[in-house]
Every structure is written in structure tokens, then in C-alpha cells.
Design a protein around this motif. Structure first.
Motif, PDB file in Angstrom:
ATOM      1  N   PRO A  78       0.831  -1.208   0.000  1.00  0.00           N
ATOM      2  CA  PRO A  78       0.000   0.000   0.000  1.00  0.00           C
ATOM      3  C   PRO A  78       0.868   1.261   0.000  1.00  0.00           C
ATOM      4  N   ALA A  79       0.678   2.104  -0.991  1.00  0.00           N
ATOM      5  CA  ALA A  79       1.472   3.329  -1.110  1.00  0.00           C
ATOM      6  C   ALA A  79       1.309   4.222   0.119  1.00  0.00           C
ATOM      7  N   THR A  80       0.184   4.115   0.797  1.00  0.00           N
ATOM      8  CA  THR A  80      -0.029   4.929   1.994  1.00  0.00           C
ATOM      9  C   THR A  80       0.958   4.587   3.103  1.00  0.00           C
ATOM     10  N   HIS A  81       1.604   3.429   3.033  1.00  0.00           N
ATOM     11  CA  HIS A  81       2.578   3.059   4.057  1.00  0.00           C
ATOM     12  C   HIS A  81       3.919   3.750   3.849  1.00  0.00           C
ATOM     13  N   ALA A  82       4.075   4.485   2.752  1.00  0.00           N
ATOM     14  CA  ALA A  82       5.316   5.208   2.496  1.00  0.00           C
ATOM     15  C   ALA A  82       5.235   6.648   2.982  1.00  0.00           C
ATOM     16  N   GLU A  83       4.157   6.989   3.644  1.00  0.00           N
ATOM     17  CA  GLU A  83       3.922   8.355   4.144  1.00  0.00           C
ATOM     18  C   GLU A  83       3.399   8.268   5.578  1.00  0.00           C
ATOM     19  N   PRO A  84       3.536   9.330   6.360  1.00  0.00           N
ATOM     20  CA  PRO A  84       3.025   9.298   7.733  1.00  0.00           C
ATOM     21  C   PRO A  84       1.537   9.657   7.850  1.00  0.00           C
ATOM     22  N   PHE A  85       0.883   9.972   6.743  1.00  0.00           N
ATOM     23  CA  PHE A  85      -0.463  10.534   6.801  1.00  0.00           C
ATOM     24  C   PHE A  85      -1.496   9.611   7.441  1.00  0.00           C
ATOM     25  N   GLU A  86      -1.359   8.321   7.237  1.00  0.00           N
ATOM     26  CA  GLU A  86      -2.343   7.396   7.799  1.00  0.00           C
ATOM     27  C   GLU A  86      -2.338   7.410   9.320  1.00  0.00           C
ATOM     28  N   VAL A  87      -1.219   7.767   9.922  1.00  0.00           N
ATOM     29  CA  VAL A  87      -1.139   7.825  11.382  1.00  0.00           C
ATOM     30  C   VAL A  87      -2.068   8.911  11.921  1.00  0.00           C
ATOM     31  N   TRP A  88      -2.311   9.941  11.113  1.00  0.00           N
ATOM     32  CA  TRP A  88      -3.203  11.017  11.529  1.00  0.00           C
ATOM     33  C   TRP A  88      -4.657  10.579  11.505  1.00  0.00           C
ATOM     34  N   SER A  89      -4.975   9.441  10.887  1.00  0.00           N
ATOM     35  CA  SER A  89      -6.341   8.919  10.849  1.00  0.00           C
ATOM     36  C   SER A  89      -6.606   8.155  12.144  1.00  0.00           C
ATOM     37  N   ALA A  90      -7.763   8.338  12.695  1.00  0.00           N
ATOM     38  CA  ALA A  90      -8.126   7.676  13.948  1.00  0.00           C
ATOM     39  C   ALA A  90      -8.173   6.164  13.756  1.00  0.00           C
ATOM     40  N   GLY A  91      -7.557   5.449  14.689  1.00  0.00           N
ATOM     41  CA  GLY A  91      -7.643   4.002  14.705  1.00  0.00           C
ATOM     42  C   GLY A  91      -6.716   3.275  13.752  1.00  0.00           C
ATOM     43  N   PHE A  92      -5.812   3.964  13.094  1.00  0.00           N
ATOM     44  CA  PHE A  92      -4.918   3.295  12.139  1.00  0.00           C
ATOM     45  C   PHE A  92      -3.498   3.335  12.661  1.00  0.00           C
ATOM     46  N   PHE A  93      -2.813   2.209  12.571  1.00  0.00           N
ATOM     47  CA  PHE A  93      -1.391   2.219  12.854  1.00  0.00           C
ATOM     48  C   PHE A  93      -0.736   1.030  12.167  1.00  0.00           C
ATOM     49  N   ALA A  94       0.303   1.322  11.436  1.00  0.00           N
ATOM     50  CA  ALA A  94       1.167   0.306  10.842  1.00  0.00           C
ATOM     51  C   ALA A  94       2.595   0.750  11.138  1.00  0.00           C
ATOM     52  N   PHE A  95       3.507  -0.204  11.208  1.00  0.00           N
ATOM     53  CA  PHE A  95       4.877   0.112  11.632  1.00  0.00           C
ATOM     54  C   PHE A  95       5.551   1.155  10.749  1.00  0.00           C
ATOM     55  N   LEU A  96       5.586   0.948   9.438  1.00  0.00           N
ATOM     56  CA  LEU A  96       6.341   1.849   8.568  1.00  0.00           C
ATOM     57  C   LEU A  96       5.816   3.287   8.613  1.00  0.00           C
TER      58      LEU A  96
END
Length: 157
Positions: A78-96
Motif C-alpha cells: 500500500p502506497a499509503t505506508h510510504a507516508e506518515p499521513f495514515e497515522v493522523w487517521s483515527a484508529g490506524f497504525f502500521a509500523f512503517l
């Protein structure tokens, strides 16, 4: 909500291409705003040696090219894992993205907008779009060729 995100994404891409102004990085990016706030905590900041600065400026372009290659190859990454933006979404966390998020914010304390300048592939794409608004350049020809290559690969596979 999906329509609003689509409109925001379209504006973030079209405004730089047409007017040469990057409104996303300067006005909308939560990670950029957080870096700006953290940068205010330290009066003295570091500046990188010119060679290191030049070398690190290639990182966002390499990341962007890598994401394009993965997309063209049909990778499930998932290209979203190459950016920190998903961390700003509530309830989402992946290591990268979490690691990019933390390193980006910590670097902002010492280097102004460290992640923006030396890591953000989205910023690299938007910088590319602002380079020569309303004028066709060699970069546009290269980008068009890459898009055509991607379409060709998608049709063949």
C-alpha cells in the motif's frame, strides 16, 4: 466523505499544475503543520552541509520512483505506508508509517521541515507539478512517457 477527499485530492494536484502554487504542503498537510509547531521549541537549529543537503534532497524522488515501480509491477504494497499521513487517521497504525511519522516529527525539532524537504514523496510530486505551470517542458514529456508506460503495462498484464 469520499467525495470531499476526491475534491481535495484533485485541488491539491490541479492547483500546482495550473497556477504553480502548492497549496497542500503549505496549507493543508497535518504533518507539515506539526513539524512547524515542533520547530518552534528549539531556538537553534542545525543546517546540513551542502553536499548532505543535496544528497538527502534526492530521497523523496527515489521514494516516489520506487512507489511508481511498485505500482507498475502490481505490487500489493500500500502506497499509503510510504507516508506518515495514515497515522493522523483515527484508529490506524502500521509500523512503517508510524516510524516515518516519529522520525519526521523528531527531525523537525532540529531541521526545519526535515521530513518535507528530505523524505516526502507527495511533496516531490507536488514540487514536480509546480515547476513550470502552463508551459510544456522536458519534465512533462518524461512524465507523460511514464504514464503511457504504466498504461501499457496495465493493458498487457
Amino acid at each position: 466523505a469520499p467525495l470531499a477527499m476526491l475534491i481535495l485530492s484533485a485541488a491539491a494536484l490541479l492547483v500546482p499544475a495550473v497556477f504553480g502554487k502548492n497549496i497542500y504542503c503549505s496549507h493543508l498537510c497535518p504533518h507539515g503543520a506539526a513539524q512547524t509547531l515542533l520547530g518552534k521549541f528549539r531556538k537553534r537549529r542545525f543546517s546540513l552541509p551542502p553536499r548532505m543537503h543535496t544528497a538527502l534532497q534526492t530521497v523523496p524522488w527515489i521514494a516516489l520512483a520506487g512507489l511508481w515501480v511498485l505500482a507498475f509491477a502490481g505490487s500489493p504494497f500500500p502506497a499509503t505506508h510510504a507516508e506518515p499521513f495514515e497515522v493522523w487517521s483515527a484508529g490506524f497504525f502500521a509500523f512503517l508509517p508510524g516510524a516515518i511519522f516519529l522520525v519526521g516529527l523528531l527531525s523537525a525539532i532540529f531541521l526545519p521541515q526535515g521530513y518535507c524537504h528530505y523524505g516526502c514523496p507527495t511533496g516531490a510530486l507536488l514540487k514536480f507539478l509546480t515547476h513550470a505551470p502552463s508551459r510544456w517542458t522536458r519534465r512533462d514529456t518524461i512524465a507523460t512517457g511514464l504514464i503511457a508506460l504504466g498504461v501499457l503495462i496495465a493493458l498487457v498484464m
